[in-house]
Design an enzyme around this catalytic site. Structure first.
Site, mmCIF file in Angstrom:
data_model
loop_
_atom_site.group_PDB
_atom_site.id
_atom_site.type_symbol
_atom_site.label_atom_id
_atom_site.label_comp_id
_atom_site.label_asym_id
_atom_site.label_seq_id
_atom_site.Cartn_x
_atom_site.Cartn_y
_atom_site.Cartn_z
ATOM 1 C CG ASN A 11 15.937 56.534 2.985
ATOM 2 O OD1 ASN A 11 15.188 57.198 2.265
ATOM 3 N ND2 ASN A 11 17.038 57.026 3.526
ATOM 4 C CE LYS A 13 20.217 56.355 1.076
ATOM 5 N NZ LYS A 13 21.522 56.583 1.672
ATOM 6 C CG HIS A 97 18.881 59.737 6.385
ATOM 7 N ND1 HIS A 97 20.033 60.048 5.699
ATOM 8 C CD2 HIS A 97 18.678 58.413 6.215
ATOM 9 C CE1 HIS A 97 20.500 58.947 5.134
ATOM 10 N NE2 HIS A 97 19.705 57.939 5.434
ATOM 11 C CD GLU A 99 21.731 60.149 2.449
ATOM 12 O OE1 GLU A 99 20.575 60.280 2.034
ATOM 13 O OE2 GLU A 99 22.385 59.089 2.354
ATOM 14 C CD GLU A 167 20.204 54.907 8.744
ATOM 15 O OE1 GLU A 167 19.990 53.938 8.006
ATOM 16 O OE2 GLU A 167 19.999 56.082 8.393
ATOM 17 N N GLY A 173 25.743 54.027 2.539
ATOM 18 C CA GLY A 173 26.050 54.133 1.117
ATOM 19 C C GLY A 173 27.501 53.873 0.762
ATOM 20 C CB SER A 213 26.654 49.178 3.749
ATOM 21 O OG SER A 213 27.112 50.401 3.180
HETATM 22 C C1 PEP Z 1 20.057 54.880 4.568
HETATM 23 O O1 PEP Z 1 19.924 55.710 3.691
HETATM 24 O O2 PEP Z 1 19.387 54.994 5.607
HETATM 25 C C2 PEP Z 1 21.014 53.788 4.395
HETATM 26 C C3 PEP Z 1 21.237 52.994 5.393
HETATM 27 O O3 PEP Z 1 21.609 53.668 3.160
HETATM 28 P P1 PEP Z 1 22.460 52.395 2.594
HETATM 29 O O4 PEP Z 1 21.684 51.157 2.965
HETATM 30 O O5 PEP Z 1 22.521 52.607 1.125
HETATM 31 O O6 PEP Z 1 23.787 52.430 3.267
#
Ligand code: PEP
Length: 250
Positions: A11, A13, A97, A99, A167, A173, A213
């Site tokens: 992803n 983003k 997601h 976000e 997630e 992040g 992460s």
């Molecule tokens: C994501 O945006 O789905 C995500 C898991 O981000 P990150 O790997 O940066 O934590």
């Protein structure tokens, strides 16, 4: 077990630009080493960069959208409808997601409607769910996940078209990855929800991937967990580390 092909999604983003994407696709994505029979690999650039990615990525990698409109085609300025994605040859979409839930006010019901529209248009869905730190610390993780899943229950007729991405919001992040045990335990709960609300068989066949992460250092211990069927990767999908993550899952 065994029947679930691994799945790794990148992803991006709201990252990327012409020069950077060219590097990322040519030097990272198109040099991935994996067996497509063992793992699905998808990348999700910004909507603006989908076309570029679609013509540039190797045949064994699919391009996904990070979002889809709540509505169909028509007077919805700034939106892209599910049927426009399928018309363009896009097969996957990320929905729900954290976000989008947190920054764009996507409630569980909105996510449920988007999932329904996307599936009806013929898209495959990466459905993201997860709890905040506060919710985990107050032991309401399973209740939160249940509400998020319940809101999508009627939206899905064919679960083979859905990958669930667990997630935890506190892990996205932040550099604070869930422990393999935390992820295993939570994925097991999600599979239990599926067994109770869909069927045991569908629960056993549905891919549940972990996101938050994930990097080239922690992916090995995570993938060793029997309930983890792959990853949704944010930050590390913009780096060479993505190669290690994909090869670990293949
Ligand atoms: C994501 O945006 O789905 C995500 C898991 O981000 P990150 O790997 O940066 O934590």
């Amino acid at each position: 077990e065994g029947a679930r092909r691994y799945f790794v999604g990148g992803n991006w983003k709201c990252n990327g630009a012409l020069e950077f994407n060219k590097f990322l696709i040519e030097d990272v994505i198109n040099k991935l080493e994996f067996d497509p029979a063992k793992v699905d690999v998808i990348v999700a650039p910004t909507t603006l960069h989908i076309a570029m990615a679609k013509v540039m990525v190797a045949d064994n990698v699919k391009v996904a959208s990070q979002n889809v409109s709540l509505y169909g085609t028509g007077a919805y300025t700034g939106e892209i409808a599910a049927e426009q994605l399928t018309d363009f040859g896009i097969e996957w979409v990320i929905i729900g997601h954290s976000e989008r839930r947190a920054l764009y006010g996507e409630a569980n019901e909105t996510v449920g409607t988007k999932v329904s529209n996307a599936l009806e248009a013929g898209l495959n869905v990466i459905l993201c769910i997860g709890e905040t730190l506060e919710q985990r610390e107050s032991n309401s993780t399973n209740d939160v996940l249940k509400e998020q899943l319940d809101a999508c229950k009627e939206s899905v007729k064919d679960w083979s078209k859905v990958v669930i991405a667990y997630e935890p919001v506190w892990a996205i992040g932040t550099g604070k990855v869930a422990t393999p045990e935390q992820a295993q335990e939570t994925h097991a709960y999600i599979r239990q929800w599926m067994a109770e609300n869909v069927s045991e068989e569908v629960g056993a066949a549905t891919r549940i991937i972990y996101g938050g992460s994930v990097n080239d250092k922690n992916c090995g211990d995570l993938i060793n967990q029997s309930e983890i069927d792959g990853f949704l990767v944010g930050g590390a999908s913009l780096k060479l580390a993505f190669q290690k993550i994909v090869s670990t899952a293949s």
